[in-house]
Design an enzyme around this catalytic site. Structure first.
Site, mmCIF file in Angstrom:
data_model
loop_
_atom_site.group_PDB
_atom_site.id
_atom_site.type_symbol
_atom_site.label_atom_id
_atom_site.label_comp_id
_atom_site.label_asym_id
_atom_site.label_seq_id
_atom_site.Cartn_x
_atom_site.Cartn_y
_atom_site.Cartn_z
ATOM 1 N N LYS A 66 31.446 56.511 105.444
ATOM 2 C CA LYS A 66 31.516 55.559 106.902
ATOM 3 C C LYS A 66 33.502 55.280 107.371
ATOM 4 C CE LYS A 66 28.088 51.978 105.779
ATOM 5 N NZ LYS A 66 28.080 50.600 105.216
ATOM 6 N N ASN A 151 37.557 38.293 93.573
ATOM 7 C CA ASN A 151 37.759 39.222 92.864
ATOM 8 C C ASN A 151 37.941 39.532 91.235
ATOM 9 O OD1 ASN A 151 36.110 42.093 94.252
ATOM 10 N ND2 ASN A 151 38.351 42.585 94.543
#
Length: 280
Positions: A66, A151
């Site tokens: 990507k 996170n």
């Protein structure tokens, strides 16, 4: 002559993209075929040359290409520039142009379960990877009341929040801090691989303190109903599974290539059938 489309990545053998795109081409009477191509990292440049030479009209791009594919394209659309990643390539004349439909795909699926505009809602997102970046930057364009990120690696989450300097109502939290504040959020979005097959009993955090009106989203779609979504359902919370984002981003790619809108519900049914699952 049939128009050729496809997806490149590694691994690619279990991709459901050929199933949904070929069904959509057939439904709309379009003379084309969509194929999955396994491409190793060191073969990417040659693969793009092949795409050019063969006149391929459109390509989806998945892990691990990507970001690296951006070096081999003629132009990058603003949607992909902001994210620093491409998931869709469209042939435009003799040029290959990169786009990213991930963030918009998620938001389109999310809007189907919300009863208020994004600007009136507070968000918590778990994770800070590529999918998280797409979702965060797209939702922030709609100016939510608040958008916090938790996170395991706080520094990674901090870097993500820095991608939107003009949006100020955001905070980086540890998992523990997020769990303690959970009642503050209208929408909880999980973007990591926790709970993905085969580790189906894992959850990214406890929903014990979630507000009774909260919407819980999980972009994992194998299994369709993750342990997190099961916990949310048991608490009577509204849920959104990962099939929605997968199908919506695919539909946006299809529209970019063909100019036509595929049947979203049929796409969703195909994916659920392939996964051997049922609706949440």
């Amino acid at each position: 002559m049939k128009k050729l489309y496809g997806v490149i990545g590694n691994p690619i053998g279990h991709s459901m993209s050929p199933d949904i795109h070929n069904a959509s081409l057939k439904d709309l009477g379009l003379d084309g075929h969509y194929h999955a191509f396994k491409v190793e990292e060191n073969d990417l440049e040659d693969a793009v040359k092949g795409i050019r030479a063969l006149g391929v009209q459109g390509i989806n791009v998945t892990v691990p290409h990507k970001v690296s594919i951006m070096d081999y394209l003629d132009h990058i659309d603003e949607s992909a520039k902001v994210l620093g990643a491409v998931n869709t390539v469209r042939r435009e004349g003799d040029k290959l142009v990169g786009y990213n439909t991930d963030g918009e795909g998620f938001v389109k699926s999310l809007m189907k379960v919300l009863d208020k505009p994004i600007s009136e809602l507070s968000f918590l997102m778990i994770g800070a990877g590529g999918a998280a970046r797409a979702i965060f930057t797209t939702i922030v364009r709609n100016t939510p009341k608040k958008f916090d990120i938790c996170n395991r690696t706080l520094e990674k989450a901090k870097r993500l929040t820095e991608a939107t300097p003009s949006f100020h109502n955001k905070e980086v939290l540890s998992i523990k801090e997020a769990e303690e504040r959970l009642e503050q959020y209208d929408v909880i979005i999980h973007t990591t691989s926790v709970g993905m097959y085969p580790n189906v009993d894992d959850v990214p955090l406890s929903l014990q303190r979630a507000a009774s009106s909260a919407v819980v989203c999980d972009i994992v779609y194998n299994p369709i109903q993750t342990a997190l979504l099961k916990e949310a359902s048991q608490k009577g919370l509204k849920t959104l599974d990962g099939v929605g984002m997968f199908v919506e981003q695919a539909a946006l790619s299809f529209q970019l290539w063909t100019g036509q809108e595929p049947n979203i519900e049929k796409m969703r049914s195909i994916v659920i059938g392939k996964l051997g699952g049922t609706e949440c």
